[in-house]
Design a protein around this motif. Structure first.
Motif, PDB file in Angstrom:
ATOM      1  N   UNK A   1      -5.668   0.948 -22.435  1.00  0.00           N
ATOM      2  CA  UNK A   1      -4.990   0.620 -21.175  1.00  0.00           C
ATOM      3  C   UNK A   1      -5.972   0.695 -20.011  1.00  0.00           C
ATOM      4  N   UNK A   2      -5.771  -0.139 -19.004  1.00  0.00           N
ATOM      5  CA  UNK A   2      -6.691  -0.229 -17.871  1.00  0.00           C
ATOM      6  C   UNK A   2      -5.947   0.048 -16.575  1.00  0.00           C
ATOM      7  N   UNK A   3      -6.549   0.885 -15.745  1.00  0.00           N
ATOM      8  CA  UNK A   3      -6.016   1.153 -14.421  1.00  0.00           C
ATOM      9  C   UNK A   3      -7.094   0.979 -13.366  1.00  0.00           C
ATOM     10  N   UNK A   4      -6.665   0.791 -12.121  1.00  0.00           N
ATOM     11  CA  UNK A   4      -7.575   0.648 -10.988  1.00  0.00           C
ATOM     12  C   UNK A   4      -7.259   1.729  -9.958  1.00  0.00           C
ATOM     13  N   UNK A   5      -8.294   2.295  -9.345  1.00  0.00           N
ATOM     14  CA  UNK A   5      -8.098   3.398  -8.413  1.00  0.00           C
ATOM     15  C   UNK A   5      -9.028   3.214  -7.219  1.00  0.00           C
ATOM     16  N   UNK A   6      -8.455   3.152  -6.012  1.00  0.00           N
ATOM     17  CA  UNK A   6      -9.296   3.009  -4.831  1.00  0.00           C
ATOM     18  C   UNK A   6      -8.573   3.363  -3.552  1.00  0.00           C
ATOM     19  N   UNK A   7      -9.343   3.866  -2.591  1.00  0.00           N
ATOM     20  CA  UNK A   7      -8.805   4.232  -1.279  1.00  0.00           C
ATOM     21  C   UNK A   7      -9.708   3.648  -0.202  1.00  0.00           C
TER      22      UNK A   7
ATOM     23  N   UNK B   1      -3.680   1.672  -4.760  1.00  0.00           N
ATOM     24  CA  UNK B   1      -4.322   1.120  -3.569  1.00  0.00           C
ATOM     25  C   UNK B   1      -3.947   1.984  -2.379  1.00  0.00           C
ATOM     26  N   UNK B   2      -4.888   2.801  -1.945  1.00  0.00           N
ATOM     27  CA  UNK B   2      -4.651   3.672  -0.805  1.00  0.00           C
ATOM     28  C   UNK B   2      -5.301   3.128   0.454  1.00  0.00           C
ATOM     29  N   UNK B   3      -4.546   3.133   1.562  1.00  0.00           N
ATOM     30  CA  UNK B   3      -5.068   2.742   2.881  1.00  0.00           C
ATOM     31  C   UNK B   3      -5.857   1.445   2.814  1.00  0.00           C
ATOM     32  N   UNK B   4      -5.283   0.430   2.219  1.00  0.00           N
ATOM     33  CA  UNK B   4      -5.994  -0.837   2.037  1.00  0.00           C
ATOM     34  C   UNK B   4      -6.188  -1.559   3.369  1.00  0.00           C
ATOM     35  N   UNK B   5      -7.406  -2.009   3.671  1.00  0.00           N
ATOM     36  CA  UNK B   5      -7.625  -2.867   4.843  1.00  0.00           C
ATOM     37  C   UNK B   5      -7.193  -4.291   4.521  1.00  0.00           C
TER      38      UNK B   5
ATOM     39  N   UNK C   1     -11.810   1.141   1.699  1.00  0.00           N
ATOM     40  CA  UNK C   1     -12.437  -0.063   1.153  1.00  0.00           C
ATOM     41  C   UNK C   1     -12.060  -0.227  -0.310  1.00  0.00           C
ATOM     42  N   UNK C   2     -12.031   0.890  -1.054  1.00  0.00           N
ATOM     43  CA  UNK C   2     -11.635   0.831  -2.460  1.00  0.00           C
ATOM     44  C   UNK C   2     -10.197   0.410  -2.648  1.00  0.00           C
ATOM     45  N   UNK C   3      -9.323   0.806  -1.720  1.00  0.00           N
ATOM     46  CA  UNK C   3      -7.930   0.369  -1.802  1.00  0.00           C
ATOM     47  C   UNK C   3      -7.791  -1.123  -1.605  1.00  0.00           C
ATOM     48  N   UNK C   4      -8.610  -1.678  -0.715  1.00  0.00           N
ATOM     49  CA  UNK C   4      -8.616  -3.132  -0.555  1.00  0.00           C
ATOM     50  C   UNK C   4      -9.161  -3.832  -1.780  1.00  0.00           C
ATOM     51  N   UNK C   5     -10.193  -3.228  -2.388  1.00  0.00           N
ATOM     52  CA  UNK C   5     -10.802  -3.836  -3.580  1.00  0.00           C
ATOM     53  C   UNK C   5      -9.838  -3.838  -4.752  1.00  0.00           C
ATOM     54  N   UNK C   6      -9.139  -2.728  -4.982  1.00  0.00           N
ATOM     55  CA  UNK C   6      -8.200  -2.694  -6.110  1.00  0.00           C
ATOM     56  C   UNK C   6      -6.985  -3.574  -5.849  1.00  0.00           C
ATOM     57  N   UNK C   7      -6.540  -3.627  -4.601  1.00  0.00           N
ATOM     58  CA  UNK C   7      -5.419  -4.508  -4.267  1.00  0.00           C
ATOM     59  C   UNK C   7      -5.784  -5.959  -4.509  1.00  0.00           C
ATOM     60  N   UNK C   8      -6.978  -6.354  -4.055  1.00  0.00           N
ATOM     61  CA  UNK C   8      -7.423  -7.731  -4.268  1.00  0.00           C
ATOM     62  C   UNK C   8      -7.617  -8.017  -5.748  1.00  0.00           C
TER      63      UNK C   8
END
Length: 441
Positions: free
Chosen positions: A214-220, A248-252, A222-229
């Protein structure tokens, strides 16, 4: 003058004044060592002249020594690390080398099925190659009188490893890799780097990760924007990378709003990183830069191109973008006046495409650096598209400092975010807050 390869200053100045593309000297300078603010970048980070054709294909790998590691009967804690370089595709459709690190955890995975894999997309690290998150695993704190770099993402990495989850960290395009500038907050470059990190990790030998992991993405941030995108682009770019969950935390998500918020803040230097990246990505913006950016602005962009977050806090905290322009207009004013810039930023917006799999969107209600409202709007837009969204408004008081307001939510929510993602990787179904979101702050 900052000590990235000698031609960097000339290249950036040319990009601003003459409309030519900024390319660090390492791309053409052969075997000369790359030095950024007194830090010699390992030769590993200089890409070869030719890259593999397949996205996610390994270019090279080598053992990476973790600075924070303890011996145990089962192996080193928290695991064995491998530095890696892999091929990705940039926003212009061209090949790009991306660096990062994979860590095979010593802890056992307690869930059913194969060990899962999580991509950690780092928050803002800076634009100098010495700031790369993979280097932060080896050097958590770097201070030599010319640069200050802190590998703050190590905490999230180690929390995931402690749960028996394999982790791959991406450095993004141009951060670490010495052939180009880092295209800061470019949603396509970042999304592709995140998704291709999964493919690269799967191809490493002697790991417990399988095609069925299984695959997950984790970012806050800049990282939140990257995982959201990445969650938005996964169906079209990487259909072979099924996502069990994305944090996706605090995504720009809306860079126009984020630009206004960052201007004059502690992290005003991030405006320079954005501009440097935009000029490299989009040739049509170079005449706009030539029209507006003054000598002080050109000097700031050159300076910031080799800086980490710590350097920018010391050198450019509370700077106003109006001091970098010939007219005295702020960057926000220029955006409103220039349709070309508006169109570019509109294309960078996150929230217009349905993300793959369940997503957890967290945002501090007092966050006024990466404004709470625009991240909340991304969650609402995803709900309208039929996505399964776990929306988490992090209720914290406004302490009167934008940077503290922003990072407070990261610390407050990180443990819950790791738990949420672990549950998704273990196969537990996600819930959705879309019905109640209109009633939440």
């Amino acid at each position: 003058m900052p000590a990235r390869p000698a031609l960097l200053a000339t290249a950036i100045a040319a990009a601003l004044a003459l409309g030519t593309q900024a390319v660090p000297a390492a791309a053409a300078g052969g075997s000369a060592a790359v030095v950024s603010r007194g830090v010699e970048i390992p030769a590993f980070y200089t890409p070869p002249s030719a890259l593999p054709e397949a996205d996610g294909a390994l270019v090279r790998s080598e053992p990476l020594k973790l600075a924070l590691s303890l011996p145990s009967l089962g192996g080193p804690l928290p695991g064995r690390a491998t530095r890696l370089m892999y091929k990705s595709t940039d926003a212009g459709g061209g090949p790009v080398a991306v660096t990062g690190a994979y860590v095979e955890p010593t802890a056992k995975w307690r869930g059913d099925g194969p060990r899962p894999l999580v991509v950690v997309a780092p928050g803002t690290m800076g634009q100098g190659d010495q700031c790369a998150a993979s280097m932060g695993l080896e050097h958590p704190v770097r201070f030599n009188g010319r640069t200050v770099s802190v590998g703050y993402e190590d905490l999230a990495v180690y929390r995931l490893l402690a749960r028996g989850i394999a982790v791959v960290v991406t450095d993004y395009a141009g951060l670490g890799a010495t052939d180009r500038l880092h295209t800061y907050v470019n949603r396509v470059d970042e999304a592709h780097a995140v998704l291709d990190a999964v493919r690269a990790a799967r191809s490493l030998p002697d790991t417990s990760v399988t095609a069925g992991s299984p695959v997950g993405l984790f970012g806050y941030s800049q990282g939140g924007g990257a995982t959201a995108a990445a969650a938005e682009l996964q169906p079209s770019y990487a259909p072979d990378v099924a996502l069990s969950g994305t944090y996706s935390g605090a995504a720009p998500a809306d860079l126009t709003e984020v630009t206004e918020a960052i201007d004059g803040s502690d992290l005003a230097g991030a405006l320079g990183w954005s501009l440097n990246g935009f000029l490299q990505t989009e040739p049509a913006l170079r005449p706009v830069a030539d029209q507006y950016v003054n000598q002080a602005g050109r000097k700031a962009l050159e300076d910031l191109s080799t800086m980490c977050v710590g350097d920018a806090l010391f050198g450019y905290a509370f700077a106003r973008s109006g001091s970098w322009t010939k007219t005295g207009q702020s960057l926000g004013d220029i955006i409103r006046a220039e349709p070309t810039l508006q169109a570019f930023l509109a294309e960078q917006r996150i929230g217009a495409r349905k993300p793959a799999g369940p997503v957890r969107v967290a945002t501090g209600t007092s966050d006024d650096l990466v404004p709470h409202g625009q991240t909340r709007e991304m969650a609402a837009d995803w709900c309208a598209l039929g996505a399964k969204v776990d929306y988490e408004p992090v209720l914290l008081p406004d302490v009167g400092d934008k940077l503290v307001n922003h990072f407070g939510a990261l610390l407050a929510d990180q443990g819950e975010a790791v738990s949420w993602l672990t549950d998704r990787l273990a196969g537990e179904p996600a819930t959705s807050d879309c019905r109640s979101l209109p009633l939440q702050p």
